[in-house]
Write a protein that holds these residues in place. Structure first.
Motif, PDB file in Angstrom:
ATOM      1  N   VAL A  57       0.836  -1.202   0.000  1.00 54.27           N
ATOM      2  CA  VAL A  57       0.000   0.000   0.000  1.00 54.27           C
ATOM      3  C   VAL A  57       0.867   1.248   0.000  1.00 54.27           C
ATOM      4  O   VAL A  57       0.572   2.241  -0.694  1.00 54.27           O
ATOM      5  CB  VAL A  57      -0.951  -0.010   1.216  1.00 54.27           C
ATOM      6  N   SER A  58       1.949   1.223   0.747  1.00 47.11           N
ATOM      7  CA  SER A  58       2.857   2.371   0.790  1.00 47.11           C
ATOM      8  C   SER A  58       3.434   2.671  -0.590  1.00 47.11           C
ATOM      9  O   SER A  58       3.504   3.829  -1.012  1.00 47.11           O
ATOM     10  CB  SER A  58       3.993   2.102   1.782  1.00 47.11           C
ATOM     11  N   ASN A  59       3.836   1.634  -1.309  1.00 47.70           N
ATOM     12  CA  ASN A  59       4.376   1.830  -2.658  1.00 47.70           C
ATOM     13  C   ASN A  59       3.318   2.371  -3.613  1.00 47.70           C
ATOM     14  O   ASN A  59       3.622   3.173  -4.508  1.00 47.70           O
ATOM     15  CB  ASN A  59       4.952   0.520  -3.193  1.00 47.70           C
ATOM     16  N   ILE A  95       5.829   8.408   4.703  1.00 46.68           N
ATOM     17  CA  ILE A  95       5.293   7.067   4.937  1.00 46.68           C
ATOM     18  C   ILE A  95       6.261   6.238   5.777  1.00 46.68           C
ATOM     19  O   ILE A  95       5.838   5.492   6.670  1.00 46.68           O
ATOM     20  CB  ILE A  95       5.008   6.362   3.597  1.00 46.68           C
ATOM     21  N   TYR A  96       7.558   6.384   5.515  1.00 49.44           N
ATOM     22  CA  TYR A  96       8.530   5.631   6.312  1.00 49.44           C
ATOM     23  C   TYR A  96       8.446   6.023   7.786  1.00 49.44           C
ATOM     24  O   TYR A  96       8.464   5.168   8.671  1.00 49.44           O
ATOM     25  CB  TYR A  96       9.952   5.856   5.805  1.00 49.44           C
ATOM     26  N   VAL A 121      13.230  -1.793   9.234  1.00 48.70           N
ATOM     27  CA  VAL A 121      14.309  -1.969   8.257  1.00 48.70           C
ATOM     28  C   VAL A 121      13.740  -2.156   6.850  1.00 48.70           C
ATOM     29  O   VAL A 121      14.176  -1.505   5.892  1.00 48.70           O
ATOM     30  CB  VAL A 121      15.199  -3.165   8.639  1.00 48.70           C
ATOM     31  N   LEU A 122      12.751  -3.017   6.717  1.00 42.98           N
ATOM     32  CA  LEU A 122      12.195  -3.326   5.404  1.00 42.98           C
ATOM     33  C   LEU A 122      11.554  -2.103   4.748  1.00 42.98           C
ATOM     34  O   LEU A 122      11.606  -1.945   3.518  1.00 42.98           O
ATOM     35  CB  LEU A 122      11.160  -4.445   5.527  1.00 42.98           C
ATOM     36  N   ALA A 123      10.974  -1.224   5.558  1.00 39.70           N
ATOM     37  CA  ALA A 123      10.296  -0.037   5.020  1.00 39.70           C
ATOM     38  C   ALA A 123      11.250   0.941   4.351  1.00 39.70           C
ATOM     39  O   ALA A 123      10.808   1.829   3.607  1.00 39.70           O
ATOM     40  CB  ALA A 123       9.516   0.669   6.137  1.00 39.70           C
ATOM     41  N   LEU A 124      12.551   0.805   4.570  1.00 42.49           N
ATOM     42  CA  LEU A 124      13.518   1.670   3.877  1.00 42.49           C
ATOM     43  C   LEU A 124      13.430   1.490   2.362  1.00 42.49           C
ATOM     44  O   LEU A 124      13.744   2.404   1.594  1.00 42.49           O
ATOM     45  CB  LEU A 124      14.938   1.357   4.357  1.00 42.49           C
ATOM     46  N   GLY A 125      12.979   0.314   1.940  1.00 40.93           N
ATOM     47  CA  GLY A 125      12.823   0.055   0.514  1.00 40.93           C
ATOM     48  C   GLY A 125      11.805   0.972  -0.141  1.00 40.93           C
ATOM     49  O   GLY A 125      11.855   1.200  -1.363  1.00 40.93           O
ATOM     50  N   ILE A 126      10.879   1.520   0.640  1.00 36.31           N
ATOM     51  CA  ILE A 126       9.877   2.433   0.100  1.00 36.31           C
ATOM     52  C   ILE A 126      10.538   3.706  -0.417  1.00 36.31           C
ATOM     53  O   ILE A 126      10.224   4.203  -1.509  1.00 36.31           O
ATOM     54  CB  ILE A 126       8.824   2.759   1.178  1.00 36.31           C
TER      55      ILE A 126
END
Length: 490
Positions: A57-59, A95-96, A121-126
Motif C-alpha cells: 500500500v505504501s508503494n 510514509i517511512y 528496516v524493510l520499510a527503507l525500501g519504500i
C-alpha cells in the motif's frame, strides 16, 4: 501519426523485451525462492507475509498514479518529471516515518514482537523505490524495456546472492529482508545511472495539478486494489499460524510468477501503445481485440497447466515440507487465468482518460469482494474458503470490467466472451487431460513432469489446429523474431 507497420514493430519489440524482462527476472526470483524455501522455514516466509500489505500500500501511495499520467502525457518535460520526483520522495519519507512509529502497533496486532525491527528496516525500501519511479516511467513511455530487463536481472542476481549467503549463515528471516532491500537498491541505482537523468531544482504547481488531476483517481483505485490483493496476508496472519501463512505466501508468489509475468508484460506494453492511437476508434478496437485474444491464448493454458501438475511440481522444487501449499497454488492458478483480461480492460479506461470510471469500478469491485470475504469468515470456511472467494471474485469482475470497457471502444461484453470462450475451453480441457494422466503415470516427479508437459503442449497445439484458432500462427510469428535474435547472439 504513427504508421500501422511501425506501431506493430514497436509493439512486438516492446512485448518481447518486456516478456524477456519479466520472464528473466521472475525466473531468477523463482530459482532463488526455491533455494531459500529449502534453507528456511515456512514461518520465516509467514513473518514477511504479515507486513506485505503495509509495504504494498505504501508503494501504491508513493506512485500516486503519476507513472500512468507521465506515460499518457504526450509532451511531458523536465519540469513535469522533476515535480513528480520531489513529490514522490517527500511522500515516501513521510510514509517511512509513519511505519517506523506504528511498527509496535502492527507487531501487537499479530502478537509477533520481532516484527518491530523487521518493519523498520524493510520499510527503507519504500524510499529507495521512490527514487526510481521517474526513470522507470521514462523507459515505459518509450516502450523501452531492454534497460529495465537489465536492471531487474542484475538486481535479482545480487539480491539472491545476498539472501542465500545470509540464509546459509543462519540469519533466518533477515535473509528475506536483505533480499528485498538489495533488490530495491540495485534496480534504482541501475535505472538512475543508465538514464543519466537528474531532477531540476524546480517544483511546478501547474504540472502537479495537471498530472495529479488524472492520477489521483488511479491512486485511490490503486490503493484499494493493492489492499484487497494483499488482504489475505493480514487475515491469514491474524487468524492462523505463521506456518500456514508461509504456505499461502509461497503458493501466492509461485502462482504470481506466471500470472504477473505474463499479465504485466502485456499490460505495460499495451498501455503506451494503445495510448498512441487513442483517437483512432476503429484501429484502437482492433488492436485491443487482438491483444486480448493473444493474451488469453498464451496465459490460459500456462495457468491451467500449472494447476494440473501442481503436486509433483511443488514436491520436486520445494521439497516435502512444502507439499501442504499445493492446493493453495492450484486454486490461485485458476483464479489467475483471468488477470490479464482484467488488466487489458482496465488499460482501455486509462487510455480513454476515464480515471473516474477506473476509480468507480475499484470501489464497486471492492464492495463485492468485501462482502464475499465477510461471508467466508462468518461461515468459518477456512483458508480454502477464502481462496475460493478469490476465484469467484475474479469471474464476477470479468463481467464488470468488460461491461464498462466495452462502452469505450464499442466491443460488447458478449463479443469479448465469444472471442475468449474457445481459448478458455481448450485450456481447461488440456488441464483436465494432464491432471488425469498425472494420476496414472508411474514415473518419479521429474520424469512425470516431462511427460505431462509434452502431453499438454501437444494437446493444446493439436486442439488449436482442429479449432483453426488464428492465435497459433500469430503467437508463432511473435516468438520467431525473439528466437532469431537469440540465435544470432549465439
Amino acid at each position: 501519426m504513427e504508421q500501422p507497420n511501425s506501431l506493430r514493430k514497436k509493439t512486438i519489440r516492446g512485448m518481447l523485451w518486456s516478456f524477456g524482462d519479466l520472464m528473466g527476472n521472475q525466473g531468477m526470483q523463482f530459482l532463488i525462492q526455491i533455494v531459500l524455501a529449502r534453507m528456511l522455514l515456512p514461518e520465516h516466509f509467514g513473518l514477511i507475509g504479515m507486513i506485505l500489505v503495509f509495504v504494498a500500500v505504501s508503494n501504491s501511495i508513493i506512485d500516486s498514479g503519476f507513472t500512468q499520467a507521465l506515460v499518457r502525457e504526450p509532451n511531458a518535460d523536465q519540469t513535469d518529471y522533476s515535480t513528480v520526483f520531489y513529490f514522490n520522495l517527500a511522500v515516501s519519507i513521510c510514509i517511512y516515518v509513519l511505519l517506523y512509529f506504528t511498527a509496535p502497533a502492527i507487531s501487537g496486532f499479530y502478537s509477533q514482537p520481532e516484527l518491530i525491527s523487521i518493519i523498520r528496516v524493510l520499510a527503507l525500501g519504500i524510499i529507495i523505490n521512490a527514487l526510481a519511479i521517474v526513470p522507470r516511467a521514462m523507459y515505459t513511455k518509450d516502450v523501452d524495456f531492454k534497460v529495465q530487463m537489465q536492471a531487474n536481472l542484475s538486481a535479482s542476481l545480487i539480491s539472491g546472492a545476498v539472501a542465500i549467503g545470509m540464509a546459509f549463515a543462519g540469519f533466518g528471516v533477515w535473509s528475506l529482508v536483505s533480499r528485498t532491500l538489495a533488490m530495491n537498491g540495485t534496480q534504482t541505482l541501475f535505472l538512475i545511472f543508465k538514464k543519466k537523468w537528474l531532477p531540476s531544482l524546480e517544483f511546478s504547481g501547474k504540472s502537479f495539478k495537471r498530472l495529479f488531476g488524472f492520477g489521483w483517481k488511479l491512486l485511490l483505485s490503486g490503493i484499494i486494489d493493492t489492499i484487497f490483493n494483499n488482504i489475505y496476508y493480514l487475515i491469514i496472519g491474524k487468524q492462523y499460524s505463521a506456518m500456514q501463512l508461509g504456505y499461502y505466501t509461497n503458493a501466492s508468489r509461485f502462482s504470481d510468477i506466471a500470472t504477473q509475468t505474463l499479465t504485466s508484460s502485456i499490460a505495460r506494453v499495451s498501455y503506451p501503445v494503445l495510448s498512441s492511437i487513442q483517437e483512432e476508434q476503429t484501429r484502437l478496437k482492433q488492436s485491443y481485440k487482438q491483444l486480448m485474444k493473444i493474451a488469453g491464448y498464451v496465459i490460459f493454458p500456462i495457468l491451467a497447466g500449472l494447476a494440473a501438475i501442481g503436486e509433483p511440481l511443488v514436491r520436486l522444487l520445494f521439497g516435502e515440507q512444502w507439499v501442504p501449499m499445493t492446493l493453495y497454488f492450484q486454486l490461485l492458478c485458476i483464479a489467475g487465468m483471468l488477470y490479464p483480461i482484467h488488466a487489458l480492460n482496465l488499460s482501455i479506461l486509462q487510455v480513454k482518460g476515464r480515471s473516474d470510471l477506473f476509480l468507480y469500478l475499484e470501489i464497486l469491485k471492492t464492495a463485492i469482494f468485501s462482502a464475499l470475504i465477510v461471508t467466508a469468515i462468518v461461515m468459518n470456511a477456512g483458508i480454502l474458503g477464502l481462496i475460493a472467494v478469490v476465484i469467484l471474485n475474479s469471474y464476477l469482475c470479468l463481467f464488470i470490467n468488460t461491461y464498462f470497457s466495452a462502452r469505450e471502444i464499442a466491443y460488447p461484453v458478449f463479443e469479448q466472451l465469444r472471442d475468449l470462450a474457445p481459448l478458455y475451453v481448450l485450456a481447461l480441457s488440456m488441464s483436465l487431460v494432464v491432471y488425469t494422466a498425472e494420476k496414472f503415470l508411474p514415473f518419479h516427479d521429474l520424469g512425470k513432469l516431462a511427460v505431462l508437459i509434452i502431453l499438454g503442449v501437444l494437446f493444446y497445439i493439436t486442439g488449436s489446429k482442429i479449432l483453426r484458432l488464428q492465435e497459433l500462427p500469430i503467437v508463432y510469428n511473435l516468438l520467431l523474431p525473439l528466437l532469431k535474435k537469440f540465435t544470432l547472439v549465439k
